[in-house]
Write a protein that holds these residues in place. Structure first.
Motif, PDB file in Angstrom:
ATOM      1  N   GLU A  13     -10.338  12.004 -11.674  1.00  0.00           N
ATOM      2  CA  GLU A  13     -11.672  11.952 -11.207  1.00  0.00           C
ATOM      3  C   GLU A  13     -12.145  13.035  -9.965  1.00  0.00           C
ATOM      4  O   GLU A  13     -13.361  13.741  -9.610  1.00  0.00           O
ATOM      5  CB  GLU A  13     -12.595  10.394 -10.763  1.00  0.00           C
ATOM      6  N   GLY A  14     -10.774  13.575  -9.244  1.00  0.00           N
ATOM      7  CA  GLY A  14     -10.935  14.161  -8.350  1.00  0.00           C
ATOM      8  C   GLY A  14     -11.669  13.485  -6.877  1.00  0.00           C
ATOM      9  O   GLY A  14     -12.087  14.535  -5.892  1.00  0.00           O
ATOM     10  N   GLN A  15     -11.613  12.520  -6.765  1.00  0.00           N
ATOM     11  CA  GLN A  15     -12.448  11.657  -4.860  1.00  0.00           C
ATOM     12  C   GLN A  15     -11.138  10.584  -5.449  1.00  0.00           C
ATOM     13  O   GLN A  15     -11.385  10.108  -6.196  1.00  0.00           O
ATOM     14  CB  GLN A  15     -13.394  11.469  -5.440  1.00  0.00           C
ATOM     15  N   LYS A  16     -11.168   9.956  -3.968  1.00  0.00           N
ATOM     16  CA  LYS A  16     -10.540   8.607  -4.011  1.00  0.00           C
ATOM     17  C   LYS A  16     -11.827   7.661  -4.156  1.00  0.00           C
ATOM     18  O   LYS A  16     -12.613   7.207  -4.291  1.00  0.00           O
ATOM     19  CB  LYS A  16     -10.564   8.140  -2.145  1.00  0.00           C
ATOM     20  N   LEU A  17     -11.231   6.477  -5.287  1.00  0.00           N
ATOM     21  CA  LEU A  17     -11.599   5.809  -6.110  1.00  0.00           C
ATOM     22  C   LEU A  17     -11.216   4.442  -5.735  1.00  0.00           C
ATOM     23  O   LEU A  17     -11.888   3.244  -5.484  1.00  0.00           O
ATOM     24  CB  LEU A  17     -10.786   5.314  -7.394  1.00  0.00           C
ATOM     25  N   PHE A  18      -9.815   4.562  -4.279  1.00  0.00           N
ATOM     26  CA  PHE A  18     -10.081   3.723  -3.172  1.00  0.00           C
ATOM     27  C   PHE A  18      -9.367   2.100  -4.674  1.00  0.00           C
ATOM     28  O   PHE A  18      -9.623   0.479  -4.489  1.00  0.00           O
ATOM     29  CB  PHE A  18     -10.606   3.076  -2.506  1.00  0.00           C
ATOM     30  N   LEU A  19      -8.518   2.356  -5.356  1.00  0.00           N
ATOM     31  CA  LEU A  19      -7.671   1.628  -5.970  1.00  0.00           C
ATOM     32  C   LEU A  19      -6.280   0.900  -5.568  1.00  0.00           C
ATOM     33  O   LEU A  19      -6.158   0.082  -5.923  1.00  0.00           O
ATOM     34  CB  LEU A  19      -7.560   2.487  -7.361  1.00  0.00           C
ATOM     35  N   LYS A  20      -5.941   1.298  -4.539  1.00  0.00           N
ATOM     36  CA  LYS A  20      -4.688   0.948  -4.279  1.00  0.00           C
ATOM     37  C   LYS A  20      -5.194   0.317  -2.744  1.00  0.00           C
ATOM     38  O   LYS A  20      -3.773  -0.103  -1.709  1.00  0.00           O
ATOM     39  CB  LYS A  20      -3.514   2.281  -3.806  1.00  0.00           C
ATOM     40  N   GLY A  21      -5.741   0.198  -2.234  1.00  0.00           N
ATOM     41  CA  GLY A  21      -6.295  -0.468  -1.083  1.00  0.00           C
ATOM     42  C   GLY A  21      -6.177   0.630  -0.086  1.00  0.00           C
ATOM     43  O   GLY A  21      -6.853   1.603   0.004  1.00  0.00           O
ATOM     44  N   LEU A  22      -5.839  -0.273   1.000  1.00  0.00           N
ATOM     45  CA  LEU A  22      -5.472   0.178   2.138  1.00  0.00           C
ATOM     46  C   LEU A  22      -4.788   2.190   2.298  1.00  0.00           C
ATOM     47  O   LEU A  22      -4.279   2.296   2.897  1.00  0.00           O
ATOM     48  CB  LEU A  22      -4.386  -0.462   3.187  1.00  0.00           C
ATOM     49  N   ARG A  23      -3.773   2.021   1.035  1.00  0.00           N
ATOM     50  CA  ARG A  23      -2.846   3.265   1.099  1.00  0.00           C
ATOM     51  C   ARG A  23      -3.714   4.970   0.397  1.00  0.00           C
ATOM     52  O   ARG A  23      -3.596   5.710   1.070  1.00  0.00           O
ATOM     53  CB  ARG A  23      -1.868   2.875  -0.384  1.00  0.00           C
ATOM     54  N   CYS A  24      -4.993   3.704   0.775  1.00  0.00           N
ATOM     55  CA  CYS A  24      -5.659   5.111   0.029  1.00  0.00           C
ATOM     56  C   CYS A  24      -6.325   5.645   1.442  1.00  0.00           C
ATOM     57  O   CYS A  24      -7.421   6.862   1.488  1.00  0.00           O
ATOM     58  CB  CYS A  24      -6.906   4.969  -1.116  1.00  0.00           C
ATOM     59  N   PHE A  25      -6.468   4.954   2.391  1.00  0.00           N
ATOM     60  CA  PHE A  25      -6.933   5.466   3.493  1.00  0.00           C
ATOM     61  C   PHE A  25      -5.778   6.095   4.081  1.00  0.00           C
ATOM     62  O   PHE A  25      -6.241   6.509   5.466  1.00  0.00           O
ATOM     63  CB  PHE A  25      -7.263   3.970   4.559  1.00  0.00           C
ATOM     64  N   THR A  26      -4.967   6.361   4.074  1.00  0.00           N
ATOM     65  CA  THR A  26      -3.471   6.693   5.062  1.00  0.00           C
ATOM     66  C   THR A  26      -3.021   8.558   3.995  1.00  0.00           C
ATOM     67  O   THR A  26      -4.292   8.483   3.134  1.00  0.00           O
ATOM     68  CB  THR A  26      -2.173   5.874   5.120  1.00  0.00           C
ATOM     69  N   GLU A  27      -2.380   9.291   5.118  1.00  0.00           N
ATOM     70  CA  GLU A  27      -2.515  10.045   4.432  1.00  0.00           C
ATOM     71  C   GLU A  27      -0.893  10.450   2.901  1.00  0.00           C
ATOM     72  O   GLU A  27      -1.085  11.154   2.681  1.00  0.00           O
ATOM     73  CB  GLU A  27      -1.257  11.218   5.626  1.00  0.00           C
ATOM     74  N   LYS A  28      -0.188   9.021   2.770  1.00  0.00           N
ATOM     75  CA  LYS A  28       0.154   9.212   1.509  1.00  0.00           C
ATOM     76  C   LYS A  28      -0.237   8.865   0.398  1.00  0.00           C
ATOM     77  O   LYS A  28      -0.170   8.978  -0.362  1.00  0.00           O
ATOM     78  CB  LYS A  28       0.919   7.554   1.822  1.00  0.00           C
ATOM     79  N   CYS A  29      -2.097   8.947   0.229  1.00  0.00           N
ATOM     80  CA  CYS A  29      -2.707   9.023  -1.337  1.00  0.00           C
ATOM     81  C   CYS A  29      -2.644  10.527  -1.718  1.00  0.00           C
ATOM     82  O   CYS A  29      -2.172  11.349  -1.273  1.00  0.00           O
ATOM     83  CB  CYS A  29      -4.380   9.604  -0.058  1.00  0.00           C
ATOM     84  N   ALA A  30      -2.362   9.922  -2.783  1.00  0.00           N
ATOM     85  CA  ALA A  30      -2.368  11.388  -4.181  1.00  0.00           C
ATOM     86  C   ALA A  30      -3.010  12.034  -4.295  1.00  0.00           C
ATOM     87  O   ALA A  30      -2.943  13.109  -4.104  1.00  0.00           O
ATOM     88  CB  ALA A  30      -1.929  10.736  -5.592  1.00  0.00           C
ATOM     89  N   ILE A  31      -4.444  11.950  -4.091  1.00  0.00           N
ATOM     90  CA  ILE A  31      -5.494  13.107  -3.369  1.00  0.00           C
ATOM     91  C   ILE A  31      -5.233  13.785  -2.537  1.00  0.00           C
ATOM     92  O   ILE A  31      -5.708  14.514  -2.350  1.00  0.00           O
ATOM     93  CB  ILE A  31      -6.865  12.593  -3.405  1.00  0.00           C
ATOM     94  N   GLU A  32      -4.904  13.190  -0.635  1.00  0.00           N
ATOM     95  CA  GLU A  32      -4.184  14.096   0.713  1.00  0.00           C
ATOM     96  C   GLU A  32      -3.043  14.645   0.055  1.00  0.00           C
ATOM     97  O   GLU A  32      -2.941  15.892   0.378  1.00  0.00           O
ATOM     98  CB  GLU A  32      -3.491  12.985   1.525  1.00  0.00           C
ATOM     99  N   LYS A  33      -1.945  14.239  -1.029  1.00  0.00           N
ATOM    100  CA  LYS A  33      -0.622  15.457  -1.355  1.00  0.00           C
ATOM    101  C   LYS A  33      -0.907  16.434  -2.558  1.00  0.00           C
ATOM    102  O   LYS A  33      -0.639  17.530  -2.247  1.00  0.00           O
ATOM    103  CB  LYS A  33       0.024  14.288  -2.009  1.00  0.00           C
ATOM    104  N   ARG A  34      -1.673  15.934  -3.646  1.00  0.00           N
ATOM    105  CA  ARG A  34      -2.065  16.357  -4.539  1.00  0.00           C
ATOM    106  C   ARG A  34      -3.205  16.580  -5.332  1.00  0.00           C
ATOM    107  O   ARG A  34      -3.545  15.535  -6.010  1.00  0.00           O
ATOM    108  CB  ARG A  34      -1.260  16.350  -6.198  1.00  0.00           C
ATOM    109  N   ASN A  35      -4.634  17.763  -4.576  1.00  0.00           N
ATOM    110  CA  ASN A  35      -5.474  17.543  -4.776  1.00  0.00           C
ATOM    111  C   ASN A  35      -5.558  18.606  -6.161  1.00  0.00           C
ATOM    112  O   ASN A  35      -6.429  19.885  -6.346  1.00  0.00           O
ATOM    113  CB  ASN A  35      -6.539  18.510  -3.813  1.00  0.00           C
TER     114      ASN A  35
END
Length: 73
Positions: free
Chosen positions: A15-37
């Motif tokens: 989708e190209g944006q955060k859907l916050f499907l993993k909860g708190l992980r989406c708020f950290t730098e470990k989120c997949a959008i942050e690593k591989r956009n």
């Protein structure tokens, strides 16, 4: 009731944006959008085509489905 059981970070990247499907992980730098956009798949890193018309409506519909965990039915 059915659920989506595959990788959910892949859905956010599609989708190209955060859907916050993993909860708190989406708020950290470990989120997949942050690593591989870029979109998942073999040709994901190449340039992205502009989405217009029906494609835009379909992307929004898919985004709502994935956010709320619904199916077509």
């Amino acid at each position: 009731m059915a659920r989506h059981r595959d990788a959910v970070c892949r859905l956010c990247r599609r989708e190209g944006q955060k859907l916050f499907l993993k909860g708190l992980r989406c708020f950290t730098e470990k989120c997949a959008i942050e690593k591989r956009n870029f979109v998942p798949g073999q040709h994901g890193q190449s340039r992205r085509a502009k989405v217009v018309g029906y494609g835009l409506q379909l992307r929004e519909k898919q985004k709502v489905k994935r956010t709320y965990g619904l199916l077509e039915r």
